[in-house]
Design an enzyme around this catalytic site. Structure first.
Site, PDB file in Angstrom:
ATOM      1  N   HIS A 156      38.096 -54.225  50.463  1.00  0.00           N
ATOM      2  CA  HIS A 156      39.430 -54.761  50.706  1.00  0.00           C
ATOM      3  C   HIS A 156      40.458 -53.647  50.899  1.00  0.00           C
ATOM      4  CE1 HIS A 156      42.752 -57.662  50.360  1.00  0.00           C
ATOM      5  NE2 HIS A 156      43.368 -56.699  49.686  1.00  0.00           N
ATOM      6  N   HIS A 171      44.409 -50.237  53.538  1.00  0.00           N
ATOM      7  CA  HIS A 171      45.514 -49.379  53.107  1.00  0.00           C
ATOM      8  C   HIS A 171      45.121 -47.904  53.115  1.00  0.00           C
ATOM      9  CE1 HIS A 171      47.828 -52.891  51.870  1.00  0.00           C
ATOM     10  NE2 HIS A 171      46.767 -53.332  51.233  1.00  0.00           N
ATOM     11  N   LYS A 223      48.410 -57.619  60.942  1.00  0.00           N
ATOM     12  CA  LYS A 223      48.809 -57.219  59.590  1.00  0.00           C
ATOM     13  C   LYS A 223      50.293 -56.917  59.682  1.00  0.00           C
ATOM     14  CE  LYS A 223      48.042 -55.619  55.280  1.00  0.00           C
ATOM     15  NZ  LYS A 223      47.398 -56.317  54.165  1.00  0.00           N
TER      16      LYS A 223
END
Length: 384
Positions: A156, A171, A223
């Protein structure tokens, strides 16, 4: 550079995060290892593309050959299905890559420093093998988002996922730039920080930024905002999020380099040790030219640690870890965040050390030890 925390760093999560930043010896440099082109900024609700060029104009991928943790990290990025709802089943070779990555990370100053803090807070065992099991449980043990075993903390946060036309996680700047160079990711501009400059205007963003909030599409899916550090090493990011996850709160306002950030960590509860649901930085403001002043109270370390709540260890009793790191000494206490016993690890992880360091089931590079594995991996990745 030291890897043992000071008394102040043991009491202040922000101070510990700032020291962790200083310990990141493998951080890459703008203009030398990569060129950044932020272009224009916007609000997160704006979907108009204000960045016709890529964010990373170029990345010197050959420079990564000098840092084994980058290569070990890079090898993990193609092990996952992006789509939520599709179960992840890592092969024996992919599990070996995970073990090699953790072996490399725990040898770095960044993770050794975090390990020492967690030992003092009684949140990790002193034994390095037990600590690696704890990291595995947190970051690589799979869990359910839609179906069983379709997600993990590492996937993730560092790789990214897709669900219902939206991107989750992602990220990490290495994955971002790698997907961008493959033409799968389209950068649409940076997102303005939440706090304006002293003059009331948005601060100018330049090619030397170490943190950005960005908007992009990945494989055509949006995103709307994702924050990430730029140029930082894999071990720094894994260590930072591990520290905040175990010793901090769900939201932690800290100073990292020249930035005031909110590190957010979410957990998936497990009786064997909680797993990372998500972890990421949220940019509050850039502190350059502000004498390091912050607009929020710095985050303390976890107040539930026994030596805080019960007064079992004062500064006078603090045992400086120094050269004891990695000697496998037992502490005699039961950490609050229990590492998962060997018997409860998957077969590939139970046998990891034997396979990675010469076991018959390992590949030839693994039989040569970590150095041989990294050498072969670097050749495969970078054509050398």
């Amino acid at each position: 550079m030291k890897s043992a925390p000071t008394y102040h760093e043991l009491d202040s999560l922000s101070a510990a995060c700032q020291q962790l930043w200083q310990l990141d010896a493998n951080r890459l440099q703008p203009g030398q290892h990569y060129d950044l082109k932020p272009q224009q900024g916007k609000k997160s609700y704006m979907e108009r593309d204000v960045a016709p060029a890529p964010l990373f104009v170029q990345v010197n991928w050959a420079a990564l050959q000098q840092h084994s943790t980058y290569a070990l990290f890079f090898a993990l990025l193609d092990n996952y299905h992006a789509q939520v709802g599709e179960a992840e089943h890592l092969t024996a070779a992919q599990n070996l890559e995970v073990q090699q990555f953790l072996d490399g990370v725990v040898q770095t100053q960044c993770m050794q420093y975090v390990h020492q803090i967690l030992i003092q807070q009684q949140l990790a065992d002193r034994d390095v093998s037990s600590f690696k099991q704890q990291l595995y449980q947190m970051w690589f043990r799979s869990y359910t988002r839609e179906v069983r075993d379709d997600s993990s903390g590492f996937e993730h946060v560092f790789v990214g996922e897709a669900r219902d036309g939206k991107i989750l996680g992602l990220h990490n700047w290495i994955q971002f730039s790698n997907q961008e160079r493959q033409g799968k990711l389209d950068y649409k501009g940076y997102i303005f920080p939440r706090v304006h400059s002293l003059g009331g205007q948005q601060e100018e963003v330049d090619a030397n930024e170490r943190m950005l909030s960005v908007q992009f599409t990945w494989n055509g899916q949006l995103k709307d905002v994702s924050s990430m550090f730029i140029g930082t090493s894999p071990e720094f990011e894994l260590a930072l999020y591990t520290l905040c996850f175990l010793a901090g709160q769900e939201e932690n306002i800290v100073q990292v380099g020249d930035y005031e950030v909110k590190i957010k960590v979410y957990r998936i509860k497990s009786k064997y040790g909680d797993k990372v649901g998500s972890a990421y930085p949220e940019l509050i403001q850039k502190l350059s030219g502000r004498a390091g002043a912050t607009t929020h109270a710095p985050a303390p370390l976890q107040q539930q640690a026994p030596w805080h709540s019960q007064g079992q260890q004062s500064n006078a009793q603090y045992q400086h870890p120094g050269a004891d790191y990695g000697q496998g000494h037992q502490t005699g206490f039961a950490p609050q965040q229990q590492a998962q016993p060997h018997a409860q690890q998957p077969a590939a992880f139970q046998q990891g050390q034997q396979q990675a360091w010469g076991g018959q089931q390992a590949s030839e590079p693994a039989q040569q030890g970590c150095g041989g594995f990294v050498k072969a991996l670097l050749g495969a990745l970078f054509g050398k």
